[in-house]
Design an enzyme around this catalytic site. Sequence first.
Site, PDB file in Angstrom:
ATOM      1  N   HIS A 121       0.876  -1.172   0.000  1.00  0.00           N
ATOM      2  CA  HIS A 121       0.000   0.000   0.000  1.00  0.00           C
ATOM      3  C   HIS A 121       0.920   1.231   0.000  1.00  0.00           C
ATOM      4  CE1 HIS A 121      -2.896   2.826   1.834  1.00  0.00           C
ATOM      5  NE2 HIS A 121      -3.840   1.963   1.547  1.00  0.00           N
ATOM      6  N   ASP A 198       2.567  -4.769   8.116  1.00  0.00           N
ATOM      7  CA  ASP A 198       1.353  -3.971   7.983  1.00  0.00           C
ATOM      8  C   ASP A 198       0.168  -4.941   8.022  1.00  0.00           C
ATOM      9  OD1 ASP A 198      -0.874  -2.699   6.990  1.00  0.00           O
ATOM     10  OD2 ASP A 198       0.123  -1.820   5.244  1.00  0.00           O
ATOM     11  N   GLN A 201      -4.837  -5.185   6.600  1.00  0.00           N
ATOM     12  CA  GLN A 201      -5.748  -5.993   5.800  1.00  0.00           C
ATOM     13  C   GLN A 201      -5.927  -7.400   6.367  1.00  0.00           C
ATOM     14  OE1 GLN A 201      -8.451  -5.444   3.450  1.00  0.00           O
ATOM     15  NE2 GLN A 201      -6.894  -3.888   3.226  1.00  0.00           N
ATOM     16  N   LYS A 224     -10.892  -1.054   9.884  1.00  0.00           N
ATOM     17  CA  LYS A 224     -11.013  -2.206   8.974  1.00  0.00           C
ATOM     18  C   LYS A 224     -11.544  -3.435   9.707  1.00  0.00           C
ATOM     19  CE  LYS A 224      -8.263  -0.367   5.459  1.00  0.00           C
ATOM     20  NZ  LYS A 224      -7.032  -0.392   4.696  1.00  0.00           N
ATOM     21  N   CYS A 362      -4.542   2.404  -3.844  1.00  0.00           N
ATOM     22  CA  CYS A 362      -3.326   2.859  -3.162  1.00  0.00           C
ATOM     23  C   CYS A 362      -2.173   1.884  -3.375  1.00  0.00           C
ATOM     24  CB  CYS A 362      -3.546   3.055  -1.664  1.00  0.00           C
ATOM     25  SG  CYS A 362      -4.661   4.380  -1.277  1.00  0.00           S
TER      26      CYS A 362
HETATM   27  C1  PLP Z   1      -6.020   0.458   4.591  1.00  0.00           C
HETATM   28  C2  PLP Z   1      -4.628   0.047   4.533  1.00  0.00           C
HETATM   29  C3  PLP Z   1      -3.596   0.900   4.952  1.00  0.00           C
HETATM   30  C4  PLP Z   1      -3.853   2.312   5.422  1.00  0.00           C
HETATM   31  O1  PLP Z   1      -4.653   2.361   6.535  1.00  0.00           O
HETATM   32  P1  PLP Z   1      -5.127   3.791   7.123  1.00  0.00           P
HETATM   33  O2  PLP Z   1      -6.219   3.433   8.063  1.00  0.00           O
HETATM   34  O3  PLP Z   1      -5.604   4.573   5.943  1.00  0.00           O
HETATM   35  O4  PLP Z   1      -3.939   4.399   7.768  1.00  0.00           O
HETATM   36  C5  PLP Z   1      -2.311   0.441   4.886  1.00  0.00           C
HETATM   37  N1  PLP Z   1      -2.023  -0.789   4.433  1.00  0.00           N
HETATM   38  C6  PLP Z   1      -2.968  -1.635   4.026  1.00  0.00           C
HETATM   39  C7  PLP Z   1      -2.591  -3.002   3.553  1.00  0.00           C
HETATM   40  C8  PLP Z   1      -4.301  -1.252   4.052  1.00  0.00           C
HETATM   41  O5  PLP Z   1      -5.248  -2.096   3.633  1.00  0.00           O
END
Ligand code: PLP
Length: 404
Positions: A121, A198, A201, A224, A362
């Site tokens: 992302h 990260d 997701q 999320k 993104c």
């Molecule tokens: C949504 C997402 C982000 C960003 O999250 P924010 O809540 O906008 O800071 C980063 N990495 C992944 C894989 C995402 O799905």
Amino acid sequence: MFDVHKIREDFPILKRTVNGKPLVYFDNAATSQTPQVVIDTIVDYYSNYNANIHRGVHTLSQEATDAYETARKKIQHHFNAKHTHEIILTSGTTHSINIVATGFTNFLSKGDEIIVSALEHHSNIVPWQMLCERTGAILKVIPMNEEGELLMNVYDQLLSDKTKLVFTNHISNALGTINAIEEIIEKAHKVGAAVLIDGAQSCPHIKPDVQALDVDFYVVSAHKLCGPTGVGMLYGKEEWLNKLPPYQGGGEMIDQVTFEKTTYAGLPHKFEAGTPNICGGIAFGAALDYMNTIGFDNIATYENELLEYGTKRLLEIEGLKIYGTSKNKTSVISFNLENIHPYDVGTIVDKLGIAVRTGHHCAQPIMDFYKIPGTIRASFSFYNTKEEIDVLVEAVKKAKMMLS
Ligand SMILES: *Cc1c(COP(=O)(O)O)cnc(C)c1O
């Protein structure tokens, strides 16, 4: 027993219509919907005990502080962190990554290397590029294949004693690929590199165990996983969080302040300058409680059914191509219709009440890899149904007819 129709009752928004049609919400990878218990938690906070935390001796302030710190403990238990103070409450994944990327400025020198994955992302690319600009470190990328999987043999070659940091997502938001993070972490540690995962997701679908993973940093956004926007987590191993400098100066993060010298508060407050999103943190805890009541095993089993069914049904449409076909993936289907722009399809299906995402999600480098402007992405959650997938399939067929 997992009963999707009963679960749907928990989400008031699922009763609404869009353009005269029942809402079909398939944009869960961008943000999830909010169950009534989380909404109630937010209303209860502002109705009954809204106060600033950690400062007042008055009753409201103590109640708010207790609730906020209880939420931190819930988050700790959910991710199985060793210590409560390893859980830093942030405004979300992006904020968490920036704390770490900025913090590493003093630890890197020219020629050091940072490895990221091709599936990232933008929020997990740009902060590292900025870090490289500040330090002269070099960014290396683990490439991907047609299926949307990382080439682990190339990762092996990229690793060396110059590698200081490795960053990848647990699950790709654009394609749904589940990355082999256990292997990524273990190999990075062998060369002495730190790893940030990260988890934005992954956390709606699985329950990670940060101690079992032995990961150095793990980051998440509450919105999320059925929580509100504007709050998230930075998990860091205690020794790393102690080493990293504070990200922002301000109230709440200090020990002693004089004009000559300020000493910083201990963890977690060192990274929590200013009044935090108090209500958001408490609601984050409520969202985890809710999801744990449903059960992550039930969620995974059901979402896999939706993924299988959705993949099969969508592939019945001639000229439809799915991007991201790894055997290891979650309930995200990114696709395009031959010779039709994804944006046009998105516009038509919205008219039919369906929320999908169109664009680069993104993750422009992934789109460049496939040489496409973007995709249509349907991402399913445990409150979606096969009937809704049927509605999507009919809508995509209709779009195809109108646009070709
Ligand atoms: C949504 C997402 C982000 C960003 O999250 P924010 O809540 O906008 O800071 C980063 N990495 C992944 C894989 C995402 O799905």
